[in-house]
Design an enzyme around this catalytic site. Structure first.
Site, mmCIF file in Angstrom:
data_model
loop_
_atom_site.group_PDB
_atom_site.id
_atom_site.type_symbol
_atom_site.label_atom_id
_atom_site.label_comp_id
_atom_site.label_asym_id
_atom_site.label_seq_id
_atom_site.Cartn_x
_atom_site.Cartn_y
_atom_site.Cartn_z
ATOM 1 N N GLU A 61 0.828 -1.211 0.000
ATOM 2 C CA GLU A 61 0.000 0.000 0.000
ATOM 3 C C GLU A 61 0.862 1.262 0.000
ATOM 4 O OE1 GLU A 61 -2.918 -0.416 3.096
ATOM 5 O OE2 GLU A 61 -3.593 -2.356 2.337
ATOM 6 N N HIS A 84 -18.454 -9.071 5.689
ATOM 7 C CA HIS A 84 -17.105 -8.566 5.967
ATOM 8 C C HIS A 84 -16.487 -9.383 7.085
ATOM 9 C CE1 HIS A 84 -14.164 -5.418 7.605
ATOM 10 N NE2 HIS A 84 -13.692 -5.821 6.450
ATOM 11 N N GLU A 103 -13.103 -9.073 8.945
ATOM 12 C CA GLU A 103 -11.774 -8.538 9.290
ATOM 13 C C GLU A 103 -11.154 -9.515 10.282
ATOM 14 O OE1 GLU A 103 -9.702 -5.731 8.450
ATOM 15 O OE2 GLU A 103 -8.427 -7.014 9.666
ATOM 16 N N HIS A 157 -8.568 -8.200 1.322
ATOM 17 C CA HIS A 157 -7.768 -7.000 1.595
ATOM 18 C C HIS A 157 -6.513 -7.381 2.376
ATOM 19 C CE1 HIS A 157 -10.288 -3.351 0.505
ATOM 20 N NE2 HIS A 157 -10.825 -4.398 -0.096
ATOM 21 N N GLU A 158 -5.474 -6.558 2.218
ATOM 22 C CA GLU A 158 -4.165 -6.828 2.856
ATOM 23 C C GLU A 158 -3.650 -8.238 2.531
ATOM 24 O OE1 GLU A 158 -6.274 -3.756 4.352
ATOM 25 O OE2 GLU A 158 -6.804 -5.673 5.244
ATOM 26 N N GLU A 175 -7.222 -6.466 -2.586
ATOM 27 C CA GLU A 175 -6.780 -5.070 -2.454
ATOM 28 C C GLU A 175 -5.295 -5.076 -2.791
ATOM 29 O OE1 GLU A 175 -7.058 -1.538 0.822
ATOM 30 O OE2 GLU A 175 -6.244 -3.456 1.425
ATOM 31 N N GLU A 187 -9.141 4.458 -0.614
ATOM 32 C CA GLU A 187 -9.340 4.723 0.816
ATOM 33 C C GLU A 187 -8.229 5.582 1.408
ATOM 34 O OE1 GLU A 187 -9.400 0.611 2.151
ATOM 35 O OE2 GLU A 187 -7.443 0.843 3.065
HETATM 36 C C1 NOJ Z 1 -8.520 -2.056 5.648
HETATM 37 C C2 NOJ Z 1 -9.336 -2.251 4.421
HETATM 38 O O1 NOJ Z 1 -8.618 -1.952 3.255
HETATM 39 C C3 NOJ Z 1 -10.560 -1.373 4.538
HETATM 40 O O2 NOJ Z 1 -11.312 -1.413 3.336
HETATM 41 C C4 NOJ Z 1 -11.361 -1.814 5.730
HETATM 42 O O3 NOJ Z 1 -12.447 -0.955 5.876
HETATM 43 C C5 NOJ Z 1 -10.518 -1.773 6.995
HETATM 44 N N1 NOJ Z 1 -9.293 -2.468 6.807
HETATM 45 C C6 NOJ Z 1 -11.242 -2.411 8.171
HETATM 46 O O4 NOJ Z 1 -11.361 -3.780 7.961
HETATM 47 CA CA CA Z 2 -6.062 -1.737 3.024
#
Ligand code: NOJ
Ligand code: CA
Length: 700
Positions: free
Chosen positions: A173, A412, A414, A482-483, A501, A507
């Site tokens: 990133e 989602h 995370e 993501h990540e 991502e 973002e």
């Molecule tokens: C990083 C992600 O790229 C983002 O889209 C997300 O909202 C946050 N982490 C929280 O999970």
């Molecule tokens: Ca990210």
């Protein structure tokens, strides 16, 4: 197998000699590959494009932990050449048919010294570049082994311009730097970054791939890899004096690179080359080097656009968490709500209504589940269980409501870096998605990978991402990671792995200095070479969207529309808030219309760091869409419409930068005009500084 292909293979087989002298060669059109064993028994390869050298003789080899790897003298025991020309259809993508045409050279090598282990190097030469990989055949002398280093080099003939980000073990990133190879030094970027991803980049001369290069002799070169499975990501160490790049594998938590068991192979190392920048973007070499789909039935995989309870958290309007603390409870022993929780039933219904009204397929909701009070920076294992909603998120009511409106909910998950914890919950998490009808999940790995400190781009995590894609496929769920490690074309093999991502998305405009106007003109040549990105385009409120009022998205509004065409993803977000879209519903019409799956793609004009224009034909329809973007410089972009069906008249709707538009001073100025065009017409698009244009073509 086609008869003609069989004959070709037979002819190639006859050419193979048991003791072929080196150099061995393969070629297709202008691209040629040469393999040689030096007097010292060291293998090397070189690549040319016509008469121009692309990679000068460069070392091949691997170092093993047991000191019996392939870094010493080798002998050639045989080689084969074969030609392949086939066409296949991706489940979704930028084109309907993909031609996979290459000449393959397989080189069989054996260690001169005991234990005489065997190694194959396989080269595939395409019209637009070369892929090669190491293969470890099944053999007595090689069972389990540990790769300490890969010796692969890319000796470049000159000090090319490079578009690079630091070779970081944990994140991609970053903003891209354009410099000569001789000036690569990532220490400033690594030090100054304050963002949320972990940053580990111990080598100041290491860059990540895809690495985009431009030579003074007019060649465009892209170095990356394909099918990165069970092996760490390859980064490149730049020798600034000699412009020699050396593979640098992301280590595991104890410093070795890969645990393998023969038979095994490395990912493909890829070098894409052309004298036209547009060819680099049109290349299908990386997808071609990946295995065909492992999923027998893919009918359930559906590209879609979505909105989400997301940007409002990114800009600080609401929050992911429900309470400020897990330690302060009310009299009844319940968490005390902050009143700022975004993922509440009522708010979610607002997004569902908007999606339904504008025919967007899905709604993503972040912060719906417990754990967000201490998710970040605590390195705890069990923060999330992926199935327990906060008290103000009524999962049944929301699912029923979405269903009644013809909208699908996007899950989602995370993980806050707790990848092992996620693996333990995978089955339950995906059953939960099935129960409530979620067809897709966005996953995330913010922070250090716990418990052991594996790196995001190492072998262990690479395998984790594949395990997640496989588990998701079992439950008919699509994934957007993501990540994650940056993609290498694995969406061919796992078509439900629709996006990642693994790069600096829109973002960053919410929580950092953002990304300058040239960013999106570089991304297609770098991050997108490996596959789709969840970039989250479509921000309409480009200024004054966050509390300090200082930040701004560094594009015009029209450029945000153009991103839907130039940045490909089969899962594409309309990232802004419904209330901001409601201010510009005439412009939003383009987002409503633009497809996410295509029959054909033409790269009309491109130069990394400067500009890009792409035209695409909608899947199964004679409708075309075009996106054109520029960096900080205003530009006129002529576009010949020769891609349209001859003899047909089309209504072109042009969403262009308005009078006086400028990303900095006047980003929201746009104008929408209509025009009747044919395949003989030429449009001249006027792009503002940091601007763009989007056009839809519908047959009359
Ligand atoms: C990083 C992600 O790229 C983002 O889209 C997300 O909202 C946050 N982490 C929280 O999970
Ligand atoms: Ca990210």
């Amino acid at each position: 197998m086609h008869k003609s292909l069989f004959v070709l293979l037979l002819a190639a087989g006859l050419r193979a000699a048991a003791q072929s002298p080196t150099p061995l060669t393969a070629r297709l059109d202008k691209v040629s590959l040469s393999f040689a064993l030096g007097a010292n028994g060291q293998p090397s390869y070189s690549i040319a494009y016509g008469q121009k050298p692309v990679v000068q003789p460069s070392r091949l080899g691997l170092v093993f932990q047991d000191n019996q790897g392939f870094d010493g003298a080798l002998t050639l025991t045989g080689s084969e050449v074969k030609d392949v020309d086939e066409t296949w259809q991706p489940v979704w993508g930028e084109v309907k048919n993909i031609r996979n045409h290459y000449q393959q050279l397989t080189v069989h090598l054996r260690q001169k010294a005991a234990p005489g282990r065997r190694l194959d190097v396989v080269f595939r030469v395409f019209a637009d570049g070369v892929g090669f990989r190491y293969e470890f055949p099944r053999q007595q002398a090689l069972g389990n082994f540990v790769v300490l280093d890969e010796l692969t080099e890319f000796a470049l003939p000159a000090d090319h311009q490079a578009f690079w980000i630091p070779g970081d073990y944990d994140t991609n990133e970053y903003l891209y730097t354009k410099s000569r190879l001789s000036a690569v030094d990532n220490s400033a970027q690594v030090k100054s970054s304050t963002e949320i991803a972990v940053r580990v980049a111990p080598d100041a001369q290491a860059v990540a791939t895809p690495l985009m290069l431009k030579a003074d002799n007019g060649l465009y070169i892209n170095i990356h890899e394909a099918a990165q499975v069970n092996y760490p990501a390859m980064q490149l160490h730049v020798d600034r004096a000699s412009h020699r790049l050396t593979a640098r594998l992301v280590p595991d938590a104890v410093g070795s690179k890969a645990f393998l068991h023969a038979p095994a192979n490395t990912p493909w190392r890829t070098v894409i080359v052309s004298d036209k920048a547009t060819d680099i973007l049109a290349s299908k070499l990386i997808l071609n080097l990946n295995e065909p789909s492992k999923l027998a039935n893919t009918d359930w995989i559906k590209p879609m656009k979505f909105v989400g309870v997301w940007w409002e958290m990114q800009i600080g309007k609401s929050d992911w968490k429900y309470a400020n603390s897990l330690d302060t409870l009310d009299a009844k022993g319940q968490l005390i709500p902050t009143g700022r929780h975004g993922a509440n039933t009522q708010n979610v219904k607002r997004y569902i209504d908007f999606a339904a009204q504008h025919h967007l397929g899905g709604v993503l909701v972040e912060g719906w589940n417990t754990g967000w009070e201490d998710w970040f920076g605590n390195w705890k294992e069990n923060v999330f269980d992926f199935v327990t909603p906060y008290p103000d998120f009524n999962v049944q009511e929301i699912s029923d409501y979405a269903k009644s409106k013809g909208v699908q909910m996007i899950m989602h998950n995370e993980t806050s870096g707790a990848a092992t914890n996620y693996e333990q919950h995978l089955d339950t998490a995906y059953q939960f998605m099935n129960k409530y009808g979620y067809p897709a999940v966005k996953t995330g790995y913010v922070g250090r990978i716990i418990p052991r400190g594996e790196h995001h781009d190492g072998q262990w995590m690479s395998n984790h991402f594949v395990r997640v894609a496989e588990m998701a496929a079992k439950h008919h769920v699509a994934v957007d990671m993501h990540e994650s490690v940056r993609p290498t074309g694995l969406s061919r093999t796992y078509p439900n792995w629709m996006a990642s991502e693994a790069g600096r998305g829109n973002e960053y405009n919410a929580f950092s200095i953002g990304s300058p106007p040239e960013h999106e003109t570089i991304m297609p040549f770098t991050r997108f070479m490996g596959g789709p990105m969840d970039y989250t385009p479509g921000i309409f409120k480009l200024q004054n969207y966050e509390p300090t009022g200082k930040r701004q998205v560094q594009t015009t509004l029209a450029k945000q529309l153009a991103l839907y065409v130039v940045l490909y993803s089969p899962l594409q977000m309309a990232a802004d808030l419904p209330e901001n879209y409601n201010e510009h519903l005439d412009a939003f019409q383009f987002i409503e219309d633009v497809p996410v799956d295509w029959d054909d793609t033409r790269i009309v004009a491109a130069e990394p760091g400067d500009y890009l224009t792409t035209a695409r034909k909608a899947k199964g329809k004679d409708e075309w869409y075009l996106g054109s973007i520029t960096d900080e410089n205003a530009r006129q972009q002529p576009v010949k419409l020769d891609f349209l069906t001859p003899g047909r008249r089309y209504q072109a709707t042009i969403y262009a930068d308005g009078k006086g538009a400028d990303w900095q001073k006047n980003p929201a100025a746009y104008q929408i005009t209509k025009q009747v065009v044919t395949s003989k017409s030429t449009l001249t698009l006027r792009l503002a500084p940091g601007g763009g244009a989007a056009v839809s073509f519908k047959p009359l």
